[in-house]
Structure formats: C-alpha cells, structure tokens
Motif scaffolding. Structure first.
Motif, PDB file in Angstrom:
ATOM      1  N   SER A  39       0.841  -1.185   0.000  1.00  0.00           N
ATOM      2  CA  SER A  39       0.000   0.000   0.000  1.00  0.00           C
ATOM      3  C   SER A  39       0.881   1.241   0.000  1.00  0.00           C
ATOM      4  N   ASN A  67       0.260   0.571  -7.257  1.00  0.00           N
ATOM      5  CA  ASN A  67      -0.036  -0.215  -6.058  1.00  0.00           C
ATOM      6  C   ASN A  67      -1.221  -1.120  -6.341  1.00  0.00           C
ATOM      7  N   ARG A  69      -3.278  -4.030  -4.740  1.00  0.00           N
ATOM      8  CA  ARG A  69      -3.502  -4.723  -3.476  1.00  0.00           C
ATOM      9  C   ARG A  69      -4.450  -5.901  -3.671  1.00  0.00           C
ATOM     10  N   GLU A 183      -3.053  -5.128   5.292  1.00  0.00           N
ATOM     11  CA  GLU A 183      -2.775  -5.022   3.858  1.00  0.00           C
ATOM     12  C   GLU A 183      -1.448  -4.331   3.575  1.00  0.00           C
ATOM     13  N   GLY A 184      -0.898  -3.660   4.557  1.00  0.00           N
ATOM     14  CA  GLY A 184       0.374  -2.986   4.346  1.00  0.00           C
ATOM     15  C   GLY A 184       0.890  -2.352   5.619  1.00  0.00           C
ATOM     16  N   ASP A 187      -1.251   0.646   7.257  1.00  0.00           N
ATOM     17  CA  ASP A 187      -2.391   0.219   8.066  1.00  0.00           C
ATOM     18  C   ASP A 187      -1.930  -0.322   9.422  1.00  0.00           C
TER      19      ASP A 187
END
Length: 321
Positions: A39, A67, A69, A183-184, A187
C-alpha cells in the motif's frame, strides 16, 4: 547461503559498473510501470519511489509506481505475469511473493515471474507506541509469557515474512499472542499508534518517520548484529530470543523478458547503488546492497534458495505439509 554480513563485505569489495556503460544502450521503451503489492507508504512502495528518483536519469525512461492490493500480493504478481515481456512492467519482489505462493497456491506464483535482480537485504525491527510500558523486546516477551493469549501483534499481509516471523516468535517464547495481518505497513502503523496492537514489525523505511517524530519506540532488531544506524538497539538474540530474519528487496519481470533487458537493469542498478546521493539514502535506512545478486542468474539462484528454505520453515511451523 548469502548472509547480510557477506553481502555487506561484497558491497564494499566488488566494483560497480561505470555510468558510461549504460549510456551506450538505450532502453527499449520510454516508460516502465513498477508494480507493488504494498500500500502507499508501505516498504516496497517507499523502496520503489526512492529508487526511481535515481534510476530515471540513468535509464532515460519515465517510471510510474502502481499499487495493486489484494490476495496477499497474488493480484500484483498476476498483473505482472500477464504483461508483455518487453520491459514495460516490473514487479517489486520481497519474500511475500514466495510465501503467498507456498501458502495459497494462486494461479500465478513467484515462479510465474523471472527474477531480474536482488537489490537489498532489509533489516526487520519490532516496535511499539511510545506510550507502551515496554522498553525492550525482552520486557514485551516476559509480559506475553505471563499472560498467554492476551497480547496482539501486527504484521503486514497474511503471507508476509513478518507474519511468519511473529508466529515463530510466539513459539520461541510461548506467548500465544494473536498475530493480526494487515494489507500494508501503513495500516499496521495506525493500529500500533492507536493502541489496538501491542507490537508491530516492519522495516526502517516504513517506520522511520514515526520513529523520528517520537511516536514509536524500537524494541529490537531481527538481525545477526546491531545496525550501524541504531547501535544502541539490541538484537533479539542479545535479548535472549534466537530469531534472525532476512528480508530482501528485488525486481522481477514476466517470463520471456530478454536477457539484454535484464542486463540493462543490472547495469543501471550498479550505477545508482554507487552514486553518493542514493548511497546516503539507503545507508540511513540500513539497507545492505547486494552487488553479487544483481545479475539475473544470481537473482534466480537466490530466489530458488529462499523458496526452498521458506517451504522448510512453513513445514516446521505446521502451516503447510
């Protein structure tokens, strides 16, 4: 096996390509898309965006970071695997794309791409918010042992090296902490700062801004020896926890990409790694350049070896058979 220390020695000993070699051959396309599963603000995203500042004048092309995801990186891998092998699309590799393949067996796995180069080894650090009662990793582990299952630790996406490292940490110390995937790195950082998580794990690029702002506390580094940039930060081993993690950052393209294109990438990477401006950036982030792994053949060999070792670790953890 290439280690962080041996590659650091190699970086100092192996001469890098001179810029004039690159100037003799033009890249076949005017623009290149660099794809990452990270992300915005995550480790690979930061790695790519800093790298292209230095690659653009060397390669004479325009770069864009995309990016992509989803699927613990599988969606991004599929995006590149389906692309034309003409040098117009390249994927930022980390151990995640190997682990996702081994854990979920997607249609397009790490072996659907062709490694171009392994650029850096990247140290992993464990951190907490500055309001946390933990001053060291050892203190956090003592608290986790005293109250099994009470702590919450955060890692990047479910198939990441960081996730596996924390599961190994759980076993080593008998903590039974809940390991929460994200997710990254961006986060993950939010949930450490707001107290949802007791600990987070990541690389310096992801956490440096919050560290410099005094909002997080570094608890330990998962390397064989202390980092030159943070000499006061003890390793996990020094704190009684036998855990060392090696993360790499590299590049891969679709299968069928010509060797001539791969050679252009290797030459360009040697040039930028040797530039004072970029050296200052990656030295600050404790990244170890890997000149021995820039050519495609060496990158392929390294990737195969890491995949074999990762599969073995996953079997030991009982995650795969």
């Amino acid at each position: 096996m290439f280690t962080r220390r041996s590659l650091a020695v190699a970086a100092a000993a192996v001469p890098l390509a001179a810029p004039r070699v690159l100037a003799q051959t033009r890249y076949p396309l005017p623009s290149v898309t660099l794809v990452t599963h990270s992300s915005p603000g995550g480790g690979s995203d930061v790695f790519l965006r800093e790298l292209i500042k230095h690659l653009t004048p060397v390669m004479g092309v325009s770069f864009a970071v995309e990016n992509v995801r989803g699927g613990s990186g599988a969606t991004a891998v599929a995006r590149v695997a389906r692309a034309q092998p003409n040098g117009g699309m390249v994927y930022a590799t980390t151990p995640t794309y190997i682990q996702t393949t081994l854990l979920s067996r997607p249609e397009f796995g790490y072996d659907s791409l062709n490694p171009l180069s392994i650029v850096f080894l990247d140290p992993q650090l464990i951190y907490t918010r500055v309001q946390s009662p933990f001053q060291t990793l050892a203190e956090a582990m003592d608290a986790a042992r005293a109250s099994p299952g009470r702590q919450r630790w955060g890692a990047a996406n479910p198939a990441s090296l960081e996730r596996i490292a924390l599961e190994r940490l759980n076993r080593l110390v008998g903590a039974r902490a809940a390991v929460v995937p994200h997710e990254g790195g961006g986060d993950l950082m939010i949930n450490v700062l707001n107290g949802t998580l007791d600990l987070g794990i990541g690389e310096i690029q992801e956490i440096n801004a919050q560290d410099e702002a005094g909002r997080i506390r570094l608890l330990g580094v998962l390397t064989e020896s202390r980092l030159e940039t943070t000499p006061s930060l003890a390793t996990a081993r020094e704190q009684g926890i036998d855990l060392v993690v090696t993360k790499f950052r590299g590049l891969a393209g679709p299968k069928g990409m010509a060797d001539e294109i791969a050679e252009l990438w290797a030459g360009a990477l040697r040039t930028v790694l040797d530039s004072p401006a970029y050296r200052a950036v990656y030295a600050k982030e404790s990244l170890v350049p890997t000149p021995l792994l820039l050519p495609r053949a060496a990158a392929r060999e390294f990737t195969t070896r890491v995949a074999t070792e990762t599969a073995s670790s996953l079997r030991e953890l009982g995650v795969v058979r």
